[in-house]
Design a protein around this motif. Structure first.
Motif, PDB file in Angstrom:
ATOM      1  N   HIS A   1       0.690  -1.164   0.091  1.00  0.00           N
ATOM      2  CA  HIS A   1      -0.064   0.034   0.176  1.00  0.00           C
ATOM      3  C   HIS A   1       1.075   1.474   0.065  1.00  0.00           C
ATOM      4  N   ASP A   2       0.165   2.428  -0.804  1.00  0.00           N
ATOM      5  CA  ASP A   2       1.201   3.615  -0.771  1.00  0.00           C
ATOM      6  C   ASP A   2       0.268   4.497   0.145  1.00  0.00           C
ATOM      7  N   PHE A   3       0.611   5.384   0.880  1.00  0.00           N
ATOM      8  CA  PHE A   3      -0.130   6.295   1.571  1.00  0.00           C
ATOM      9  C   PHE A   3       0.412   7.663   1.194  1.00  0.00           C
ATOM     10  N   VAL A   4      -0.644   8.566   0.986  1.00  0.00           N
ATOM     11  CA  VAL A   4      -0.184   9.931   0.681  1.00  0.00           C
ATOM     12  C   VAL A   4      -0.548  10.888   1.527  1.00  0.00           C
ATOM     13  N   LEU A   5       0.438  11.547   2.031  1.00  0.00           N
ATOM     14  CA  LEU A   5       0.186  12.452   3.209  1.00  0.00           C
ATOM     15  C   LEU A   5       0.219  13.916   2.810  1.00  0.00           C
ATOM     16  N   VAL A   6      -0.477  14.817   3.406  1.00  0.00           N
ATOM     17  CA  VAL A   6      -0.719  16.285   2.982  1.00  0.00           C
ATOM     18  C   VAL A   6      -0.071  17.085   4.224  1.00  0.00           C
ATOM     19  N   THR A   7       0.479  18.224   3.736  1.00  0.00           N
ATOM     20  CA  THR A   7       1.097  19.230   4.845  1.00  0.00           C
ATOM     21  C   THR A   7       0.137  19.524   5.701  1.00  0.00           C
ATOM     22  N   GLU A   8       0.458  20.125   7.014  1.00  0.00           N
ATOM     23  CA  GLU A   8      -0.112  20.706   7.877  1.00  0.00           C
ATOM     24  C   GLU A   8      -0.809  22.091   7.374  1.00  0.00           C
ATOM     25  N   LYS A   9       0.001  22.699   6.559  1.00  0.00           N
ATOM     26  CA  LYS A   9      -0.599  23.974   5.947  1.00  0.00           C
ATOM     27  C   LYS A   9      -1.721  23.730   5.080  1.00  0.00           C
ATOM     28  N   ALA A  10      -1.677  22.919   4.093  1.00  0.00           N
ATOM     29  CA  ALA A  10      -2.649  22.593   3.155  1.00  0.00           C
ATOM     30  C   ALA A  10      -3.766  22.166   3.886  1.00  0.00           C
ATOM     31  N   THR A  11      -3.751  21.264   4.983  1.00  0.00           N
ATOM     32  CA  THR A  11      -4.967  20.950   5.586  1.00  0.00           C
ATOM     33  C   THR A  11      -5.619  22.135   6.373  1.00  0.00           C
ATOM     34  N   GLU A  12      -4.714  22.796   6.930  1.00  0.00           N
ATOM     35  CA  GLU A  12      -5.380  23.901   7.675  1.00  0.00           C
ATOM     36  C   GLU A  12      -5.912  25.034   6.780  1.00  0.00           C
ATOM     37  N   GLU A  13      -5.433  25.333   5.779  1.00  0.00           N
ATOM     38  CA  GLU A  13      -6.287  25.988   4.792  1.00  0.00           C
ATOM     39  C   GLU A  13      -7.518  25.415   4.176  1.00  0.00           C
ATOM     40  N   LEU A  14      -7.450  24.276   4.056  1.00  0.00           N
ATOM     41  CA  LEU A  14      -8.682  23.478   3.400  1.00  0.00           C
ATOM     42  C   LEU A  14      -9.722  23.565   4.617  1.00  0.00           C
ATOM     43  N   ARG A  15      -9.366  23.072   5.873  1.00  0.00           N
ATOM     44  CA  ARG A  15     -10.275  23.367   7.035  1.00  0.00           C
ATOM     45  C   ARG A  15     -10.999  24.517   7.168  1.00  0.00           C
ATOM     46  N   ASP A  16      -9.923  25.742   7.048  1.00  0.00           N
ATOM     47  CA  ASP A  16     -10.513  26.939   7.173  1.00  0.00           C
ATOM     48  C   ASP A  16     -11.713  27.329   6.278  1.00  0.00           C
ATOM     49  N   LYS A  17     -11.028  26.935   5.200  1.00  0.00           N
ATOM     50  CA  LYS A  17     -12.178  27.192   3.857  1.00  0.00           C
ATOM     51  C   LYS A  17     -13.337  26.417   3.955  1.00  0.00           C
ATOM     52  N   ASN A  18     -13.236  25.231   4.603  1.00  0.00           N
ATOM     53  CA  ASN A  18     -14.590  24.306   4.543  1.00  0.00           C
ATOM     54  C   ASN A  18     -15.125  25.128   5.780  1.00  0.00           C
ATOM     55  N   ALA A  19     -14.702  25.344   6.779  1.00  0.00           N
ATOM     56  CA  ALA A  19     -15.420  25.990   8.035  1.00  0.00           C
ATOM     57  C   ALA A  19     -16.260  27.307   7.611  1.00  0.00           C
ATOM     58  N   VAL A  20     -15.430  28.229   6.875  1.00  0.00           N
ATOM     59  CA  VAL A  20     -16.044  29.340   6.498  1.00  0.00           C
ATOM     60  C   VAL A  20     -17.500  28.990   5.627  1.00  0.00           C
ATOM     61  N   GLU A  21     -17.231  28.128   4.563  1.00  0.00           N
ATOM     62  CA  GLU A  21     -18.415  28.034   3.660  1.00  0.00           C
ATOM     63  C   GLU A  21     -19.558  27.085   4.468  1.00  0.00           C
ATOM     64  N   ALA A  22     -19.130  26.258   5.437  1.00  0.00           N
ATOM     65  CA  ALA A  22     -20.182  25.611   6.003  1.00  0.00           C
ATOM     66  C   ALA A  22     -21.015  26.626   7.079  1.00  0.00           C
ATOM     67  N   LEU A  23     -20.131  27.428   7.415  1.00  0.00           N
ATOM     68  CA  LEU A  23     -20.958  28.441   8.548  1.00  0.00           C
ATOM     69  C   LEU A  23     -21.880  29.291   7.647  1.00  0.00           C
ATOM     70  N   GLU A  24     -21.573  29.788   6.710  1.00  0.00           N
ATOM     71  CA  GLU A  24     -22.139  30.714   5.852  1.00  0.00           C
ATOM     72  C   GLU A  24     -23.427  30.025   5.501  1.00  0.00           C
ATOM     73  N   LYS A  25     -23.315  28.738   4.867  1.00  0.00           N
ATOM     74  CA  LYS A  25     -24.404  28.071   4.427  1.00  0.00           C
ATOM     75  C   LYS A  25     -25.692  27.881   5.700  1.00  0.00           C
ATOM     76  N   LEU A  26     -24.823  27.837   6.882  1.00  0.00           N
ATOM     77  CA  LEU A  26     -25.811  27.514   7.947  1.00  0.00           C
ATOM     78  C   LEU A  26     -26.410  28.846   8.454  1.00  0.00           C
ATOM     79  N   GLY A  27     -26.254  29.960   7.841  1.00  0.00           N
ATOM     80  CA  GLY A  27     -26.589  31.190   8.016  1.00  0.00           C
ATOM     81  C   GLY A  27     -25.893  32.004   9.299  1.00  0.00           C
ATOM     82  N   LEU A  28     -24.664  31.226   9.829  1.00  0.00           N
ATOM     83  CA  LEU A  28     -24.126  31.925  10.911  1.00  0.00           C
ATOM     84  C   LEU A  28     -23.111  32.881  10.814  1.00  0.00           C
ATOM     85  N   ARG A  29     -23.221  34.273  11.398  1.00  0.00           N
ATOM     86  CA  ARG A  29     -22.166  35.073  11.162  1.00  0.00           C
ATOM     87  C   ARG A  29     -20.982  34.860  12.224  1.00  0.00           C
ATOM     88  N   MET A  30     -19.817  34.407  11.720  1.00  0.00           N
ATOM     89  CA  MET A  30     -18.784  33.717  12.379  1.00  0.00           C
ATOM     90  C   MET A  30     -17.497  34.379  11.874  1.00  0.00           C
TER      91      MET A  30
END
Lengths: 330, 330
Positions: free
Chosen positions: A289-318
């Motif tokens: 098996h080959d495992f593919v890892l992601v940098t902390e920075k890329a994960t953080e950026e993706l997590r932040d982006k997902n969070a902002v999008e999800a909260l907007e979708k929920l109508g929460l001003r955060m």
């Protein structure tokens, strides 16, 4: 103390006004993140009781269930992780915190059986001495999303013995020490290889409150056969995952929701050349098996982006504070 | 077991599909009430994690907090009741289950200190031997909503000693036995009278996880001075309540939200005639109170009516099964 009290006057609290008043008094909290977490927790908890018209007996049963979960927990058993697992919360929290770009290895649930005392093992070592286990040679690589091998990744690996139990589930583990677990490190080619045993399906611990709950829900307590992996290196997002054997009877009904199609693997058999090269028997099980890892920075950026999008979708001003949402205006 | 599985295929679960899938697999439960409770619990739990983007560290801290609550609990300490109390859940559950018609005595929180081993005490007895306590004579009646005295009501009464501790909070309670608690019975005039000590304000147990939480929230852990009462007789709705002393510094900031204006009382002083009649000292503290109890039937009807109204208001299509809501169509 009383003279410093700046909360609302707490008098004549009812079904209808207890929630805003609890949130007002908790609003004295100086940590904006904890304040937000508590206000959502209290609101959901109260809404749950109001919607279900929770009876006193049910409330008491729930509180006693929680005491039971705490009391059966120990250094080597965490019944609340198990509860979180069977309620789908662990999968959810992992998905929120470790979003994976398309090219990377997906995560799976940690489960309650990881320990911090596994022995360090060199390439080619054997993590199991269980004579009943079917020998399995694992040849793996760790790469980045560009396909470049990553050296020096610390890899925790753990599985059950052939009876479907982790070492910590056996008596006398303190004396015998760890088994079916190890810590490895990827070499300059991003490779690590080791001898294990073919994983078996097994029931999660079901002699405690969580097992009783599953029983009442008409759910089985089985996990399909798998091998746990945890990858860590500075600058990389910690990857907690597992590989599942294709064709397991519990492949589509994992009690803790961990299976992903990309993590289901086919075992092969060791051929003569491989047997010679790795010093194992021809015909043993083989997992590549080959495992593919992601940098902390890329994960953080993706997590932040997902969070902002999800909260907007929920109508929460955060806004994000240290990458975690808090109300924009407070 | 696996062959009997009739749930959904559980594969590739994500932030967005974990909730319906968890509810589908829990939907195998044959008890409609438990199924409803679980579906609401899972939905709220997951919504909470999604709205807050709950971090792995916060999740782990919460699970460890729950283990801590379970492990500090014992036969005489229930940290989860305390947690429920400080989150306003206990007040809410009591309000849902024991609605009070206007003419009746309101309820208050049970708290974690009621025990089942209090000695039976005749009228005039003393429930405290604490020499530091200020003597308090209590003269009470139990009546129905028509003002008729009720005989044979069993009344549990409990309070702290003068140091603000319940007996179970002291070492050696097993040997010494209960103190500052008793069980009485109303006489043919619906009366019961007893000697106690003037209640004092006290901190709820704050050496455990709940105390640490209050601290982080910037909340004090005090309860205003009060005397606990629990009334029970077949056919009557069990009344759990407390009487609070007017003017207490924590009167409007009770850590567990128990105070109601109708339960705040003024103490008087025993006059000469009363002292002679009840065999106490002139000038001792005096508390007179009339409790009004409701029948089980009236409470049940009011509870059902409130439930139906509340669920309609929430837009939920529910029916009552054994007086508890379950979805109308399932």
């Amino acid at each position: 103390m009383a003279s410093e009290y700046r909360g609302p006057p707490l008098l004549d609290l009812t079904i209808d006004n207890i929630t805003p008043n609890t949130n007002l008094i908790n609003g004295q909290c100086s940590d904006p993140r904890l304040k937000y977490l508590m206000s959502r927790l209290v609101t959901h908890l109260h809404d749950f009781a109001r919607e279900t018209r929770l009876s006193t007996d049910e409330w008491m049963a729930a509180l006693n269930f929680l005491v039971g979960c705490g009391q059966i927990s120990s250094d080597v058993r965490h019944e609340f992780i198990l509860l979180s697992d069977v309620l789908g919360l662990s999968l959810l929290v992992d998905s929120i915190n470790h979003p994976k770009p398309p090219a990377s290895t997906e995560g799976s649930v940690l489960g309650p059986f990881h320990t911090h005392d596994a022995p360090v093992m060199p390439n080619g070592g054997s993590m199991s001495e269980d004579p009943e286990g079917e020998p399995l040679l694992c040849i793996c690589t760790v790469k980045d999303t560009e396909g470049r091998p990553i050296q020096g990744v610390k890899i925790d690996i753990w599985e059950t013995d052939s009876s479907g139990h982790y070492d910590v589930q056996h008596e006398g583990r303190d004396e015998k020490g760890p088994s079916e677990r190890c810590v490895m490190e990827s070499d300059e080619n991003g490779q690590f290889w080791f001898q294990a045993i073919k994983p078996v399906s097994y029931p999660i611990p079901h002699d405690g409150p969580v097992g009783k709950l599953l029983d009442k829900l008409g759910r089985h307590c089985w996990r399909p056969a798998h091998l746990h992996f945890m990858f860590g290196k500075e600058g990389l997002d910690r990857l907690i995952t597992a590989l599942y054997l294709r064709g397991d009877p519990y492949e589509t009904s994992d009690a803790v929701f961990g299976v992903k199609q990309s993590l289901i693997v086919d075992l092969d058999k060791v051929d003569k050349a491989t047997a010679t090269e790795y010093g194992v028997k021809e015909g043993d099980w083989l997992l590549k098996h080959d495992f593919v890892l992601v940098t902390e920075k890329a994960t953080e950026e993706l997590r932040d982006k997902n969070a902002v999008e999800a909260l907007e979708k929920l109508g929460l001003r955060m806004k994000l504070l240290d990458h975690l949402p808090v109300p924009e205006l407070d």
